[in-house]
Structures are given as C-alpha cells and as structure tokens.
Design a protein around this motif. Structure first.
Motif, mmCIF file in Angstrom:
data_model
loop_
_atom_site.group_PDB
_atom_site.id
_atom_site.type_symbol
_atom_site.label_atom_id
_atom_site.label_comp_id
_atom_site.label_asym_id
_atom_site.label_seq_id
_atom_site.Cartn_x
_atom_site.Cartn_y
_atom_site.Cartn_z
ATOM 1 N N LEU A 1 0.432 -1.470 -0.344
ATOM 2 C CA LEU A 1 -0.145 0.294 0.156
ATOM 3 C C LEU A 1 0.867 1.375 0.211
ATOM 4 C CD1 LEU A 1 -3.570 -1.303 2.542
ATOM 5 C CD2 LEU A 1 -2.893 -0.724 0.267
ATOM 6 N N ILE A 2 1.367 1.491 1.117
ATOM 7 C CA ILE A 2 2.797 2.376 1.084
ATOM 8 C C ILE A 2 3.285 2.651 -0.537
ATOM 9 C CG2 ILE A 2 4.569 3.230 1.566
ATOM 10 C CD1 ILE A 2 4.327 1.576 4.829
ATOM 11 N N TYR B 1 3.055 1.672 -3.983
ATOM 12 C CA TYR B 1 1.254 2.252 -4.502
ATOM 13 C C TYR B 1 0.988 3.467 -4.016
ATOM 14 C CZ TYR B 1 -2.594 2.439 -6.735
ATOM 15 O OH TYR B 1 -3.690 3.047 -7.868
ATOM 16 N N ALA B 2 0.883 4.276 -3.362
ATOM 17 C CA ALA B 2 0.630 5.774 -2.300
ATOM 18 C C ALA B 2 2.022 6.644 -3.341
ATOM 19 C CB ALA B 2 0.799 5.840 -0.740
ATOM 20 N N GLU C 1 1.408 6.210 -7.017
ATOM 21 C CA GLU C 1 0.432 6.352 -7.842
ATOM 22 C C GLU C 1 0.211 7.330 -9.308
ATOM 23 O OE1 GLU C 1 -3.853 7.125 -6.025
ATOM 24 O OE2 GLU C 1 -2.518 8.068 -5.097
ATOM 25 N N TYR C 2 1.273 8.269 -9.050
ATOM 26 C CA TYR C 2 1.010 9.086 -10.047
ATOM 27 C C TYR C 2 3.032 8.882 -10.581
ATOM 28 C CZ TYR C 2 -2.741 10.787 -7.718
ATOM 29 O OH TYR C 2 -4.134 10.974 -6.897
#
Length: 348
Positions: A68-69, A71-72, A75-76
């Motif tokens: 999750l970290i 991906y965060a 993400e962009y």
C-alpha cells in the motif's frame, strides 16, 4: 469485493485461497511436520502451530502495508511505465533503494533480510524433501544401509535438488509475476493432498481405492485447468498507473504516459479456464470428496479400528464409551497405586 469466481484477483478469492493454502502449509507441509515431531509432546506442537500462524498473519499484514505504501508513493509516477523496472516484482526492491537510501544501511539490511530468509526456507525445504525422497524411494533401494550410508544418500539428494533449484533461477527470471505462478502451481498439489487428509479425518468409510481415485481426479482436473488457462492466455488486467506526477527529466525516454494493458476477448474463452487460480486448492478438496466417497462405498468402504485418527465428533459411540472407560480405569489404577502404601502402613 466482487464475489465472481471468474475474477482472477478479488477480496474473496484471495481470502478463501490463502486460508486453504496455509491450512495445508501450517498443518500438513512436510517441513512443518518435521518441526512438530522435533518437540517433546503434542502440547508443544500445538503451541508451535499457533505461534507459526500468528507469525504468518503478522508477515502478511506487514507485506500488505508495504504494498500500500509503495502504491501510494508511485501512484502518479509509475516506475514500470517509465521503464525503470522491467517487472512488477521489482517495484518493492526499487522502492527500498529509492526511498530507503536516505537512511544509511537500510537497503543493505533489507537485502540481508531477504537473503537470510530465502536461505533459511530453502534449507528447510531441501532437508524435508531429502527425508521424504529417502524414506519413500531410496530406502527401498538400499534396505540394509547403515546410518553413515543413509546420511550420505540424503546429502547427495540435497545436492542434486539444490543444483536443480539454482538452475531454475534462470527460468524464474523470465517470469513476470513470481507469486502468481507459485500460487497457481502449488494449488494443484495442495488441493488434492489437503483433500486426502481431510477425507481420512472426516469420512470413516473412505478407503485407499477411493482416496487414490479422488486424488488422481483432482490432479487431472486442476492440471487441465492450468494448461487451458495458459493456452488461452487470459491476462489479469492490472489497475491503471499514471506518469503525470513524474519529473520532466524522467519522461524524456517515455513515449506513452500510461501502462498499456493487453486486451483479450474474455467472452470467447470457456468459463472453466477462467476460474481464479486462488480457488485451485478448494476445488481440489471438493473433487477428492466427490470422487473418493462414492468409490469407497462402491468398493466395500472401510472398517476403521483406530478411530483416534478421526476428528472427535465423527467417532462412533462405542469407541467413545470404550475410551472413557479406559480413562476411568487408568485413573483408578493411579489412585490405587498411590493409596496402597497408606493402607499397608502400620499405625505408629
């Protein structure tokens, strides 16, 4: 959260698949069994199983949060879209080197942890595999082998299998998603094996003919599912990534701002080959039961004498009554042995 079994990755498919997969890993895996047999009694073995389960749950929670970290963080600005990493499995190592390099020694600690855990797991698996191959195959070829010869044979098995494992590294290197391939292949074996053990625990009438028929059927069906899914080649569509937040210098060699996903005509593929591979293990268990029980009943069933091998609520009333009587008799014997010196002792 879609419960559709044809969706490759969903909350339900992963939860159900992981539950059955690790029921086998924690309860029936050869490596686990060897460790449980190494402790003094069954209470210690149960404690080991519970602690192992807690450790595995903690490990998965940590891995999920790391994902999750990561991906965060990207993400962009997706590293795979930029060509910085070639495979999705390389994102976490890149994340550690990219973000963790600010802390001296952290990337090295990460690599050391990965290598040590891999070597530990590999050593345990090689040990258990050598013991299994020796007991089931080599021991029949060398029935009169002494302890030294047996040890040398097992060392030779470890050496041969180790060379094969190292050679397979060059094959795994070409695979894009190693974890997915692992769960796909392991589901073919864990399903029938877990089904056999559960069949023996819950069905007193099951015999060896039914068990063999169920296992062969499960292996065959899961093998056909795997081959069919690979032939038709229906890829899982990953979530879209963006490169809009990347620095201009990173976008110089990028021709497409987004990851290009492969489009497939899923409708033309038979549904049988589109079932999520996470369901391989429960499907294998179901096939074993559906085939083994009728075959066992048609071939005479089984008159199981040692019902201690069954789960408690499946055992017959006669066996339970006999066990209770034996327990009471044993307690009375202990009481009589302790009270006998007091009855024979003369008063002062």
């Amino acid at each position: 959260m879609d419960p559709d079994p044809l969706m490759r990755q969903s909350f339900w498919s992963v939860i159900i698949g992981i539950t059955f997969l690790f029921t086998y890993t924690i309860g029936l895996n050869q490596t686990t069994i060897q460790r449980c047999l190494a402790v003094p009694d069954i209470k210690a073995a149960r404690k080991c199983a519970v602690l192992s389960t807690v450790g595995i749950i903690f490990q998965f929670v940590v891995c999920a949060f790391i994902g999750l970290i990561a991906y965060a963080a990207y993400e962009y600005c997706d590293p795979s879209s930029l060509g910085i990493v070639r495979k999705v499995d390389q994102i976490i190592p890149y994340f550690v080197m990219d973000i963790g390099s600010a802390i001296p020694g952290l990337p090295g600690l990460f690599i050391a942890a990965i290598f040590s855990s891999a070597m530990s797991t590999m050593a345990g698996c090689l040990n258990s595999l050598a013991a299994t191959v020796y007991e089931d195959l080599a021991k029949k070829c060398f029935p009169n082998a002494n302890e030294k010869k047996s040890s040398n044979i097992m060392k030779l098995i470890v050496l041969i299998v180790g060379i094969i494992e190292v050679a397979l590294v060059f094959v795994v290197e070409k695979v894009n998603a190693i974890l997915y391939i692992y769960h796909t292949v392991s589901g073919i074996t864990t399903g029938p094996l877990l089904g056999l053990f559960l069949l023996g625990m819950f069905v007193p009438q099951a015999n060896n003919k039914g068990a063999v028929a169920g296992a062969i059927s499960a292996f065959s069906i899961l093998g056909i599912m795997l081959i069919g899914s690979q032939i038709f080649g229906v890829p899982a569509t990953p979530l879209p990534f963006s490169t809009e937040g990347c620095d201009a210098s990173l976008l110089l060699n990028v021709t497409e701002p987004f990851v290009q996903h492969i489009k497939s005509d899923v409708i033309s593929v038979p549904w049988f080959f589109r079932i999520s591979t996470w369901y391989n293990t429960p499907i294998g268990i179901l096939v074993v039961f559906l085939v083994a029980i009728p075959v066992s009943l048609l071939t005479g069933g089984c008159d199981l004498e040692n019902q201690r091998l069954l789960v408690p609520w499946v055992r017959s009333k006669d066996y339970k009554t006999k066990s209770i009587n034996q327990k009471i008799l044993k307690e009375l014997t202990v009481i009589s042995e302790k009270s006998e010196p007091l009855l024979t002792q003369k008063p002062a």
